[in-house]
Design a protein around this motif. Structure first.
Motif, mmCIF file in Angstrom:
data_model
loop_
_atom_site.group_PDB
_atom_site.id
_atom_site.type_symbol
_atom_site.label_atom_id
_atom_site.label_comp_id
_atom_site.label_asym_id
_atom_site.label_seq_id
_atom_site.Cartn_x
_atom_site.Cartn_y
_atom_site.Cartn_z
ATOM 1 N N TYR A 82 -43.975 -14.522 -13.061
ATOM 2 C CA TYR A 82 -45.051 -14.825 -14.008
ATOM 3 C C TYR A 82 -46.245 -13.895 -13.822
ATOM 4 C CZ TYR A 82 -42.841 -19.188 -15.521
ATOM 5 O OH TYR A 82 -41.978 -20.119 -16.055
ATOM 6 N N ALA A 83 -46.590 -13.604 -12.595
ATOM 7 C CA ALA A 83 -47.722 -12.724 -12.310
ATOM 8 C C ALA A 83 -47.217 -11.291 -12.161
ATOM 9 C CB ALA A 83 -48.451 -13.162 -11.048
ATOM 10 N N HIS A 84 -48.015 -10.347 -12.671
ATOM 11 C CA HIS A 84 -47.584 -8.954 -12.691
ATOM 12 C C HIS A 84 -48.732 -8.027 -12.325
ATOM 13 C CE1 HIS A 84 -44.017 -10.387 -14.772
ATOM 14 N NE2 HIS A 84 -44.818 -11.024 -15.621
ATOM 15 N N SER A 85 -48.371 -6.880 -11.809
ATOM 16 C CA SER A 85 -49.364 -5.842 -11.536
ATOM 17 C C SER A 85 -48.901 -4.523 -12.143
ATOM 18 C CB SER A 85 -49.571 -5.663 -10.023
ATOM 19 O OG SER A 85 -48.352 -5.306 -9.377
ATOM 20 N N GLY A 143 -55.269 -0.226 -10.143
ATOM 21 C CA GLY A 143 -54.329 -1.265 -10.545
ATOM 22 C C GLY A 143 -55.004 -2.428 -11.229
ATOM 23 N N ILE A 144 -54.184 -3.241 -11.849
ATOM 24 C CA ILE A 144 -54.644 -4.464 -12.512
ATOM 25 C C ILE A 144 -53.557 -5.511 -12.331
ATOM 26 C CG2 ILE A 144 -53.660 -3.745 -14.756
ATOM 27 C CD1 ILE A 144 -56.065 -5.139 -16.103
ATOM 28 N N TYR A 145 -53.954 -6.779 -12.228
ATOM 29 C CA TYR A 145 -52.959 -7.835 -12.122
ATOM 30 C C TYR A 145 -53.345 -9.004 -13.015
ATOM 31 C CZ TYR A 145 -55.746 -11.138 -9.342
ATOM 32 O OH TYR A 145 -56.695 -12.032 -8.934
ATOM 33 N N SER A 159 -38.676 -5.594 -19.610
ATOM 34 C CA SER A 159 -38.806 -4.290 -20.264
ATOM 35 C C SER A 159 -38.844 -3.182 -19.209
ATOM 36 C CB SER A 159 -40.091 -4.270 -21.095
ATOM 37 O OG SER A 159 -40.148 -3.129 -21.916
ATOM 38 N N PRO A 160 -38.251 -1.996 -19.499
ATOM 39 C CA PRO A 160 -38.219 -0.898 -18.511
ATOM 40 C C PRO A 160 -39.591 -0.584 -17.922
ATOM 41 C CG PRO A 160 -36.851 -0.354 -20.387
ATOM 42 C CD PRO A 160 -37.579 -1.629 -20.732
ATOM 43 N N SER A 161 -39.624 -0.246 -16.633
ATOM 44 C CA SER A 161 -40.923 -0.120 -15.966
ATOM 45 C C SER A 161 -41.040 1.085 -15.038
ATOM 46 C CB SER A 161 -41.223 -1.394 -15.166
ATOM 47 O OG SER A 161 -40.195 -1.663 -14.242
ATOM 48 N N LYS A 162 -40.264 2.146 -15.286
ATOM 49 C CA LYS A 162 -40.441 3.383 -14.538
ATOM 50 C C LYS A 162 -41.570 4.198 -15.150
ATOM 51 C CE LYS A 162 -35.582 3.693 -13.126
ATOM 52 N NZ LYS A 162 -34.348 4.522 -13.187
ATOM 53 N N GLN A 172 -44.549 -3.045 -8.133
ATOM 54 C CA GLN A 172 -44.069 -2.367 -6.935
ATOM 55 C C GLN A 172 -44.974 -2.607 -5.731
ATOM 56 O OE1 GLN A 172 -41.017 -0.613 -6.830
ATOM 57 N NE2 GLN A 172 -40.938 -1.781 -8.742
ATOM 58 N N ALA A 173 -46.191 -3.077 -6.004
ATOM 59 C CA ALA A 173 -47.143 -3.298 -4.906
ATOM 60 C C ALA A 173 -48.111 -4.422 -5.282
ATOM 61 C CB ALA A 173 -47.903 -2.014 -4.599
#
Length: 224
Positions: free
Chosen positions: A106-109, A121-123, A202-205, A71-72
């Motif tokens: 491919y990249a996620h936080s 946070g982590i990425y 996969s769900p991410s709320k 989301q950020a």
């Protein structure tokens, strides 16, 4: 001694470099060049045997933060480069490349929010069955720890095999991090990079993260 390679690279070429065991760093935040690192030893965090301290266990059960994913992303990588740091290996070129890789899924936080304020946070990069964790930040106590724990729980839930953290340090050792030799790492890497992963879909709320985390922690209790 690390083998290094100083080149300019595209997002797709960067993905290929990771599958071969290389990762990029810069000499400083203002350095425009990338150096590709191929260290003799690689630090890993065990996903199933991730160590959760009693204090962290109690904290996450209180749900101190709202958790989201992707989301950020641009804010997370920027804060990783600037929060509580005099300098960093994350230069603007790395930032730009990883934002592109985030757009390519491919990249996620993983983000931690407190009253709509991003506080931790982590990425990193998900390729096949391996997640390359790049950096994390926290502007409040435990923000990065909670982000890391939620990442690990999600990796566990979605069947990832390797969590790479590049270099070993005291902060990572508390979670069970250990080193493997380069040859062993690259052999294992080759065996998992083509696994189909569902990290993104996969769900991410926040409720989904809490459910995944609760299941992960309960599984650890059942095995202890």
């Amino acid at each position: 001694m690390n083998n290094t390679l100083n080149i300019t690279i595209s997002a797709n070429e960067l993905l290929k470099a990771y599958t071969l065991g290389y990762f990029p760093m810069a000499e400083s935040r203002n350095d425009k060049n990338l150096v590709f690192i191929d260290p003799e030893c690689r630090a890993l965090i065990p996903i199933e045997k991730f160590h959760v301290s009693k204090s962290l266990f109690r904290l996450v059960n209180k749900r101190p933060f709202t958790i989201t994913m992707n989301q950020a992303f641009s804010s997370v990588i920027h804060k990783c480069a600037t929060i509580n740091r005099d300098d960093t290996w994350i230069n603007l070129e790395i930032e730009k490349l990883f934002i592109t890789l985030n757009e390519m899924r491919y990249a996620h936080s993983i983000e931690c929010w407190d009253n709509r304020k991003l506080v931790g946070g982590i990425y990193g990069l998900a390729i096949g069955g391996v997640f390359f964790a790049e950096s994390m930040f926290s502007s409040v106590p435990n923000g990065s720890k909670v982000a890391l724990l939620n990442l690990v729980a999600r990796l566990w839930k979605t069947g990832f095999k390797i969590l790479d953290v590049q270099f070993l340090n005291d902060h990572l050792i508390q979670f069970g991090a250990y080193e493997v030799e380069k040859v062993s790492f690259k052999k294992d890497l080759k065996s998992v990079v083509n696994i189909k992963n569902t990290f993104y879909s996969s769900p991410s709320k926040d409720e989904d993260f809490f459910e995944i985390l609760s299941t992960f922690l309960q599984a650890k209790i059942d095995k202890s």
